[in-house]
Scaffold this motif. Structure first.
Motif, short mmCIF file in Angstrom:
data_model
loop_
_atom_site.label_atom_id
_atom_site.label_comp_id
_atom_site.label_asym_id
_atom_site.label_seq_id
_atom_site.Cartn_x
_atom_site.Cartn_y
_atom_site.Cartn_z
N PRO A 110 0.81 -1.22 0.00
CA PRO A 110 0.00 0.00 0.00
C PRO A 110 0.85 1.29 0.00
CG PRO A 110 -0.92 -1.57 1.54
CD PRO A 110 0.41 -2.12 1.12
N MET A 111 2.03 1.24 0.63
CA MET A 111 2.91 2.41 0.57
C MET A 111 3.27 2.73 -0.87
SD MET A 111 6.81 3.00 2.02
CE MET A 111 7.49 1.95 0.71
N TRP A 112 3.66 1.70 -1.61
CA TRP A 112 4.02 1.91 -3.02
C TRP A 112 2.83 2.42 -3.83
CZ3 TRP A 112 2.42 -0.13 -7.70
CH2 TRP A 112 3.23 0.15 -8.80
N VAL A 113 1.67 1.81 -3.63
CA VAL A 113 0.46 2.24 -4.35
C VAL A 113 0.12 3.69 -4.00
CG1 VAL A 113 -2.01 1.86 -4.63
CG2 VAL A 113 -0.45 -0.09 -4.56
N GLY A 114 0.26 4.04 -2.71
CA GLY A 114 -0.02 5.41 -2.28
C GLY A 114 0.90 6.42 -2.94
N PHE A 115 2.18 6.11 -2.98
CA PHE A 115 3.13 7.01 -3.65
C PHE A 115 2.79 7.18 -5.12
CE2 PHE A 115 6.57 6.78 -0.32
CZ PHE A 115 6.81 8.15 -0.26
N MET B 126 -0.75 12.22 10.64
CA MET B 126 0.20 12.26 11.75
C MET B 126 -0.06 11.10 12.72
SD MET B 126 0.10 13.18 15.21
CE MET B 126 1.48 12.97 16.34
N VAL B 127 -1.33 10.88 13.06
CA VAL B 127 -1.66 9.82 14.01
C VAL B 127 -1.23 8.46 13.46
CG1 VAL B 127 -3.57 8.59 15.11
CG2 VAL B 127 -3.56 11.09 15.07
N VAL B 128 -1.49 8.23 12.20
CA VAL B 128 -1.13 6.95 11.60
C VAL B 128 0.38 6.79 11.49
CG1 VAL B 128 -1.37 5.51 9.54
CG2 VAL B 128 -3.33 6.80 10.38
N SER B 129 1.10 7.89 11.24
CA SER B 129 2.56 7.81 11.14
C SER B 129 3.17 7.34 12.45
CB SER B 129 3.15 9.16 10.72
OG SER B 129 3.12 10.10 11.79
N VAL B 130 2.62 7.78 13.58
CA VAL B 130 3.09 7.32 14.89
C VAL B 130 2.86 5.83 15.02
CG1 VAL B 130 2.73 7.50 17.38
CG2 VAL B 130 2.70 9.56 15.98
N LEU B 131 1.72 5.37 14.53
CA LEU B 131 1.39 3.95 14.60
C LEU B 131 2.37 3.12 13.77
CD1 LEU B 131 -0.63 1.98 15.79
CD2 LEU B 131 -2.11 2.39 13.82
N GLY B 132 2.80 3.66 12.63
CA GLY B 132 3.77 2.94 11.81
C GLY B 132 5.07 2.68 12.55
N ASP B 133 5.54 3.69 13.27
CA ASP B 133 6.75 3.55 14.07
C ASP B 133 6.55 2.52 15.18
OD1 ASP B 133 9.13 3.88 15.37
OD2 ASP B 133 8.96 6.03 15.63
N LEU B 134 5.40 2.57 15.84
CA LEU B 134 5.13 1.65 16.94
C LEU B 134 5.02 0.20 16.47
CD1 LEU B 134 2.48 3.69 19.00
CD2 LEU B 134 4.85 3.19 19.65
N ILE C 27 11.76 4.36 7.10
CA ILE C 27 10.51 4.55 6.36
C ILE C 27 9.29 4.03 7.09
CG2 ILE C 27 11.75 4.43 4.15
CD1 ILE C 27 10.39 1.63 3.76
N ASP C 28 9.44 3.55 8.33
CA ASP C 28 8.29 2.94 9.01
C ASP C 28 7.12 3.91 9.14
OD1 ASP C 28 9.61 4.52 10.87
OD2 ASP C 28 9.94 2.93 12.32
N SER C 29 7.40 5.15 9.56
CA SER C 29 6.33 6.15 9.69
C SER C 29 5.75 6.51 8.33
CB SER C 29 6.85 7.41 10.38
OG SER C 29 7.26 7.12 11.70
N MET C 30 6.62 6.64 7.32
CA MET C 30 6.17 7.00 5.98
C MET C 30 5.34 5.88 5.37
SD MET C 30 6.65 9.82 4.26
CE MET C 30 8.21 10.44 4.87
N ALA C 31 5.69 4.63 5.66
CA ALA C 31 4.94 3.50 5.11
C ALA C 31 3.50 3.51 5.59
CB ALA C 31 5.62 2.18 5.51
N VAL D 80 -2.47 6.21 3.75
CA VAL D 80 -3.60 6.87 4.40
C VAL D 80 -3.76 8.29 3.87
CG1 VAL D 80 -4.46 7.71 6.63
CG2 VAL D 80 -3.45 5.44 6.46
N PHE D 81 -2.65 8.99 3.67
CA PHE D 81 -2.68 10.33 3.07
C PHE D 81 -3.31 10.25 1.68
CE2 PHE D 81 -0.90 13.67 0.46
CZ PHE D 81 -0.91 14.80 1.28
N ALA D 82 -2.86 9.28 0.87
CA ALA D 82 -3.40 9.13 -0.49
C ALA D 82 -4.88 8.79 -0.46
CB ALA D 82 -2.62 8.05 -1.24
#
Length: 280
Positions: free
Chosen positions: A124-129, A222-230, A258-262, A267-269
């Motif tokens: 999904p990260m790749w598809v979002g980008f 932002m909220v989801v990016s924190v979750l990616g790191d966790l 890239i964990d937060s970005m993934a 979700v941003f897209a």
């Protein structure tokens, strides 16, 4: 250690800037796919696959999934929402897993399930980008999501150092605090307002609805990016490792960067798609 981190950053920064903002669509697709494939090689280890051929095989499988996604979405663009929605739903499930940890590991501790979760993170990260890249003024959108993630990290770091007594997820990542979370949230609002002002000045006039959308997207992302790191921290802690690899001296592995970005990008897209927001 600091010198190592600095030298690595000085090498990586121009590569990332050039790849993300100056490559045409097809080379850009391979550039992001290469990053995701390296991340998959690391995720294989996090999943418990230690042999080199297993890790390479998993990385190739993730690359193949991205390729198949590209071929399908090329002829059926209407299916894009399902890829992005599936990515977003995974992060909803991930929240439940992080909240229960160290309980609930029986659900995902098997190697095949952890490997499957890697697909839910990387594809999904790749598809979002790729969805962002085909939009009008795509560079602005990609800059925006990156600023949200970096701004949240920076705000969380300083707020956490100053007021971080209450831990956000002590069993997963003891260094994260609620003060850091709120600091990141405030920083994201500042980034959103600054971005809206810049858009209004240089891209197109914005009305009140546009500003509200810019703010909503920033807060959700932002909220989801924190979750990616966790989530990555949880997986590494369960596996008993500190870094996803040593590919980036002083920084750990690709996944550590890239964990937060993934988490943030799909979700941003999805938000851009659902809100029907465009810079055209």
């Amino acid at each position: 250690m600091f010198k190592q981190r600095l030298l690595t950053a000085l090498v990586l920064a121009p590569i990332m800037v050039g790849g993300i903002f100056f490559l045409p669509l097809k080379p850009f697709a391979f550039f992001i796919a290469a990053i995701a494939t390296l991340g998959a090689w690391e995720w294989a280890n996090i999943s418990g696959f230690e042999r080199k051929w297993e890790r390479v095989g998993y990385a190739l499988m993730v690359f193949l999934c991205m390729y198949i996604s590209a071929r399908i979405l090329r002829v059926r663009e209407d299916l894009l929402i399902y890829w992005l929605a599936a990515g977003a739903l995974w992060w909803v499930a991930a929240f439940a897993l992080v909240r229960r940890y160290p309980g609930g590991t029986d659900i995902w501790q098997s190697r095949p399930i952890r490997a499957f979760l890697g697909l839910c993170v990387l594809v999904p990260m790749w598809v979002g980008f790729m969805h962002l890249k085909v939009q009008e003024h795509s560079s602005w959108l990609i800059i925006y999501v990156m600023l949200i993630v970096w701004g949240a990290d920076t705000g969380a770091y300083f707020a956490g150092r100053r007021w971080g007594n209450t831990k956000l997820a002590p069993h997963v990542s003891p260094g994260k605090s609620w003060a850091g979370f709120w600091g990141g949230l405030v920083t994201s609002v500042v980034v959103a307002l600054g971005f809206a002002y810049s858009l209004n000045l240089w891209v197109k006039p914005l009305d009140g609805r546009d500003v509200v959308i810019v703010l909503m997207i920033a807060l959700i992302t932002m909220v989801v990016s924190v979750l990616g790191d966790l989530v990555e921290s949880m997986m590494k802690r369960h596996r008993g490792i500190k870094d996803s690899s040593s590919l980036l001296p002083g920084h750990g592995g690709v996944l550590d960067r890239i964990d937060s970005m993934a988490a943030a990008v799909p979700v941003f897209a999805l938000c851009v798609y659902v809100f029907g927001w465009s810079l055209a």
